[in-house]
Design a protein around this motif. Structure first.
Motif, PDB file in Angstrom:
ATOM      1  N   SER A 479      89.293  42.016 -20.103  1.00  0.00           N
ATOM      2  CA  SER A 479      89.180  41.013 -19.036  1.00  0.00           C
ATOM      3  C   SER A 479      88.315  41.541 -17.914  1.00  0.00           C
ATOM      4  CB  SER A 479      90.558  40.644 -18.480  1.00  0.00           C
ATOM      5  OG  SER A 479      91.007  41.615 -17.561  1.00  0.00           O
ATOM      6  N   ASP A 480      87.770  40.604 -17.162  1.00  0.00           N
ATOM      7  CA  ASP A 480      87.132  40.998 -15.905  1.00  0.00           C
ATOM      8  C   ASP A 480      88.189  40.898 -14.802  1.00  0.00           C
ATOM      9  OD1 ASP A 480      87.394  38.310 -15.269  1.00  0.00           O
ATOM     10  OD2 ASP A 480      85.276  37.845 -15.537  1.00  0.00           O
ATOM     11  N   THR A 481      87.782  41.138 -13.572  1.00  0.00           N
ATOM     12  CA  THR A 481      88.747  41.099 -12.466  1.00  0.00           C
ATOM     13  C   THR A 481      88.687  39.800 -11.678  1.00  0.00           C
ATOM     14  OG1 THR A 481      87.143  42.194 -11.020  1.00  0.00           O
ATOM     15  CG2 THR A 481      88.720  43.601 -12.193  1.00  0.00           C
ATOM     16  N   GLY A 482      87.851  38.852 -12.111  1.00  0.00           N
ATOM     17  CA  GLY A 482      87.675  37.636 -11.333  1.00  0.00           C
ATOM     18  C   GLY A 482      86.694  37.858 -10.196  1.00  0.00           C
ATOM     19  N   TYR A 493      91.523  47.279  -7.997  1.00  0.00           N
ATOM     20  CA  TYR A 493      92.142  46.279  -8.860  1.00  0.00           C
ATOM     21  C   TYR A 493      93.091  46.945  -9.853  1.00  0.00           C
ATOM     22  CZ  TYR A 493      88.178  43.640  -7.049  1.00  0.00           C
ATOM     23  OH  TYR A 493      87.264  43.056  -6.227  1.00  0.00           O
ATOM     24  N   GLN A 494      94.216  46.300 -10.072  1.00  0.00           N
ATOM     25  CA  GLN A 494      95.202  46.744 -11.052  1.00  0.00           C
ATOM     26  C   GLN A 494      95.530  45.576 -11.967  1.00  0.00           C
ATOM     27  OE1 GLN A 494      97.157  49.896 -11.492  1.00  0.00           O
ATOM     28  NE2 GLN A 494      97.343  48.731 -13.392  1.00  0.00           N
ATOM     29  N   SER A 539      93.950  45.139  -3.798  1.00  0.00           N
ATOM     30  CA  SER A 539      94.457  45.713  -2.547  1.00  0.00           C
ATOM     31  C   SER A 539      93.434  46.682  -1.979  1.00  0.00           C
ATOM     32  CB  SER A 539      95.792  46.427  -2.786  1.00  0.00           C
ATOM     33  OG  SER A 539      95.631  47.487  -3.711  1.00  0.00           O
ATOM     34  N   ALA A 540      93.626  46.992  -0.699  1.00  0.00           N
ATOM     35  CA  ALA A 540      92.782  47.971  -0.009  1.00  0.00           C
ATOM     36  C   ALA A 540      93.465  48.325   1.297  1.00  0.00           C
ATOM     37  CB  ALA A 540      91.377  47.423   0.246  1.00  0.00           C
ATOM     38  N   ASP A 541      93.083  49.424   1.902  1.00  0.00           N
ATOM     39  CA  ASP A 541      93.643  49.826   3.184  1.00  0.00           C
ATOM     40  C   ASP A 541      93.296  48.785   4.250  1.00  0.00           C
ATOM     41  OD1 ASP A 541      94.670  52.128   2.085  1.00  0.00           O
ATOM     42  OD2 ASP A 541      92.960  53.385   2.686  1.00  0.00           O
ATOM     43  N   GLY A 542      94.316  48.352   4.985  1.00  0.00           N
ATOM     44  CA  GLY A 542      94.086  47.401   6.066  1.00  0.00           C
ATOM     45  C   GLY A 542      93.811  45.992   5.606  1.00  0.00           C
ATOM     46  N   VAL A 543      94.029  45.687   4.324  1.00  0.00           N
ATOM     47  CA  VAL A 543      93.770  44.356   3.772  1.00  0.00           C
ATOM     48  C   VAL A 543      95.066  43.826   3.160  1.00  0.00           C
ATOM     49  CG1 VAL A 543      92.497  43.047   2.029  1.00  0.00           C
ATOM     50  CG2 VAL A 543      91.344  44.838   3.332  1.00  0.00           C
TER      51      VAL A 543
END
Length: 666
Positions: A479-482, A493-494, A539-543
């Motif tokens: 799959s891709d990640t969208g 991405y997970q 996800s990401a830091d601060g997001v």
């Protein structure tokens, strides 16, 4: 009011003061008969006004609730007005009280010719038999019935009238912001169309019909308007061009007329109720210490502690707001409403000269002039201001909205509605605007950058890829990640592979379950006859983290009795179902639903109608309502007319679909 004879339909002052018993009976019969919507508020949390309670959640998510009634003299009255922003818990999840009561307190109509001046509220009243019934031509939304008391001389009677219109309307572009100037895509662009609730009624006073309309937007703004339509009357006016305007043919003396110029001076009573507790009135004035086109301009805010009327000729920059110093928004700023009144005022009357006057709320001060309340009879706003001795802590704004009607040929029957209005604009009611998307929720104060989303915001769901050949045990899926908005920090991405919506787990070396999270997944016999999908967590830091799930891939069941296993090629987008409903009473609105085996569809719908009319709207939970102009709807209903076309543009799960139909006459 234009009229060619004295107004014989007006009740006498004695009839209007018929007595406290009948007035109390009349007041008890003005509540509307439309029940509150049970999906928006519970009975335990009601406003206590019974069938007069109105609660509406707009398409964009913001909501209003209030008590709406028709008063036999004042006409349309809104009370206990409360607002709830679409942002919910991120800002304020409950109801914010903003207005205790709002209504037209007087309509003063003097003629330039002199000798004729009318007070349409206290001399006629906008309720009783002057209230006109709503129908599908005057109201495109829901019609709310009201019980009305009527007086004809000394005869008292009651009637039920479909007198109030409740309609959600589009307000055009609500907001648009493109974060990156160099990004050639719209991946970092934020846009939304606005919506509002219109509450209105129509009253006929002599030759004129007046529409009282209050528009409550998804941003918390309240616009109060009076529209005048109906017909002109001309015969009592001379042909002096200084006081009127010629209408009709100059070549035919039999039809040549001269309509008199006149004022419509509407004075509204706004009793503020921002939160609870004492409130204040603040006036802002501006000056330029160093004159010049680039000179510094300084503003000064002054808390007005006593009742007052604005200067007869105030600086155009001067403005006023009502604030509650103890009701603070999330940023700690006092909530307030600004009064925006760009209309002109009749300078020849001390009642209508000021743009606004402020007094405390006194129950007897009901009308702006010729007050009918027995507690302070015959008084007007200047009298109220002069008599006030207490500090200004429970402010009522008397807003003067003027229109000088210089008649024109185009005003002849039926006269196009002309409008006079003012707005109450929230100022620091919230820390951010009321429909702020999650992706911009962190843009508040500074330092900040406009670039990048505050949240992991998915624009297109992930896709599962499978090679050619039959799908079965051993088939490798990837799959891709969208597609995601550019975020303020690089997103990670997970993947989590799902069987029938539940994470696929295996037992690890420690005996604990392990979810399938690799970039690829190999189909097993346990998957036969089930649906496989993949969820991508970003996800990401601060997001603020986010998730998106792909369309499901059906895995064929095991081989049947013949021993021939079913085969399947690559997953294709499914065919959706599209349903279009035209509401009863021929309302020019299409209720569109798009869904299928994979749930509610996303994406956009385009509606085309005869006359090159087109609208594009975004689905919300697979549904959207599109207003079609009545003229286009009628063309589509004609036997030989072109049909309406509704086209769904498709998304990652569903392919496009077009539906043509001719709406039935009702």
């Amino acid at each position: 009011m234009s009229t060619d004879a004295p107004r014989t339909s007006a009740p006498s002052r004695l009839a209007l003061l018929i007595g406290p018993v009948l007035l109390a009976m009349a007041a008890s019969l003005t509540a509307g008969a439309l029940p509150a919507r049970s999906d928006d508020t519970s009975q335990a949390d009601s406003l206590g006004c019974g069938s007069a309670e109105v609660t509406r959640t707009l398409t964009t998510g913001s909501a209003w609730r209030m008590c709406v009634r028709i008063d036999r003299i004042k006409g349309l009255v809104l009370e206990k007005v409360q607002f709830r922003p679409a942002t919910g818990d991120r800002e304020y999840s409950g109801w914010l009280p903003v207005i205790d009561s709002l209504y037209l307190a007087q309509l003063v109509v003097p003629y330039d010719a002199g000798g004729f001046a009318f007070n349409d509220i206290t001399e006629y009243g906008f309720g009783d038999l002057h209230l006109l019934d709503q129908n599908e031509q005057t109201c495109l939304g829901d019609i709310m019935s009201v019980q009305q008391s009527t007086m004809s001389g000394s005869q008292y009677s009651e009637r039920t009238s479909p007198g109030i219109c409740l309609d959600e309307v589009d307000t055009g572009l609500g907001w648009d912001s493109k974060g990156s100037e160099v990004d050639g895509t719209d991946n970092d662009r934020y846009s939304q169309q606005g919506s509002a609730l219109e509450v209105s009624s129509i009253s006929k006073i002599s030759w004129y019909e007046y529409q009282q309309k209050v528009t409550l937007t998804d941003q918390g703004t309240i616009t109060v308007g009076l529209g005048a339509t109906g017909d002109l009357a001309t015969s009592i006016f001379s042909d002096d061009p200084a006081i009127g305007w010629p209408i009709g043919s100059e070549h035919d003396e039999a039809t040549a007329e001269h309509a008199g110029s006149h004022w419509h001076n509407a004075v509204y009573r706004v009793d503020f109720g921002i939160g609870s507790g004492a409130q204040q009135v603040q006036q802002w004035d501006y000056a330029q210490p160093d004159p010049g086109p680039r000179g510094r301009i300084e503003g000064t805010g002054t808390i007005q502690t006593q009742a007052f009327a604005a200067d007869d000729d105030p600086d155009p920059q001067t403005w006023w707001r009502v604030l509650n110093p103890t009701s603070l928004n999330r940023d700690g700023h006092p909530r307030s409403y600004e009064i925006a009144n760009d209309s002109i005022q009749n300078p020849y009357d001390p009642l209508t000269r000021p743009k606004v006057s402020f007094t405390n709320d006194h129950a007897c001060q009901e009308y702006a002039s010729d007050n009918l309340n027995a507690g302070c009879p015959g008084l007007s706003v200047p009298d109220y201001v002069a008599a006030e001795t207490e500090p200004l802590t429970d402010p009522v704004a008397w807003v003067s909205v003027g229109f000088h009607h210089i008649v024109r040929d185009e005003d002849q029957s039926p006269m196009p509605a002309h409008w006079q209005q003012f707005s109450l604009i929230p100022r620091d009611l919230l820390a951010q605007q009321a429909t702020t998307p999650l992706a911009r929720s962190c843009v508040n104060g500074g330092p900040f950058t406009i670039y990048g989303s505050c949240a992991a915001d998915n624009l297109a769901v992930p896709r599962i890829m499978v090679g050619a050949g039959p799908i079965g045990p051993g088939t490798v899926l990837s799959s891709d990640t969208g597609i995601w908005r550019p975020a303020r920090s690089p997103l990670g991405y997970q993947r989590v592979w799902l069987r029938d919506g539940t994470p696929i787990a295996s037992v690890g070396g420690d005996g604990l379950p392990i979810n399938a999270t690799a970039e690829e997944y190999t189909v097993t016999t346990a998957d036969l006859g089930h649906e496989i999908s993949v969820r991508v967590d970003a996800s990401a830091d601060g997001v603020i983290p986010g998730s998106a799930t792909s369309s499901a891939l059906s895995i064929p069941p095991a081989a049947g009795p013949t021993g021939s296993p079913p085969t399947s090629g690559p997953q294709h987008r499914a065919k959706p179902r599209l349903k279009v409903t035209v509401p009863a009473r021929g309302k020019p609105r299409l209720k569109i639903r798009v869904w299928g085996n994979l749930g509610a569809a996303t994406g956009r719908v385009v509606v085309r109608a005869p006359g090159n009319w087109k609208r594009a709207r975004t689905l919300h939970h697979g549904r959207v309502t599109v207003r079609v102009p009545k003229a286009q709807l009628k063309k589509a209903q004609a036997k030989r007319g072109k049909r309406l076309v509704v086209k769904y543009q498709g998304d990652a799960r569903y392919r496009p679909l077009k539906h043509q139909f001719r709406p039935h006459r009702r």
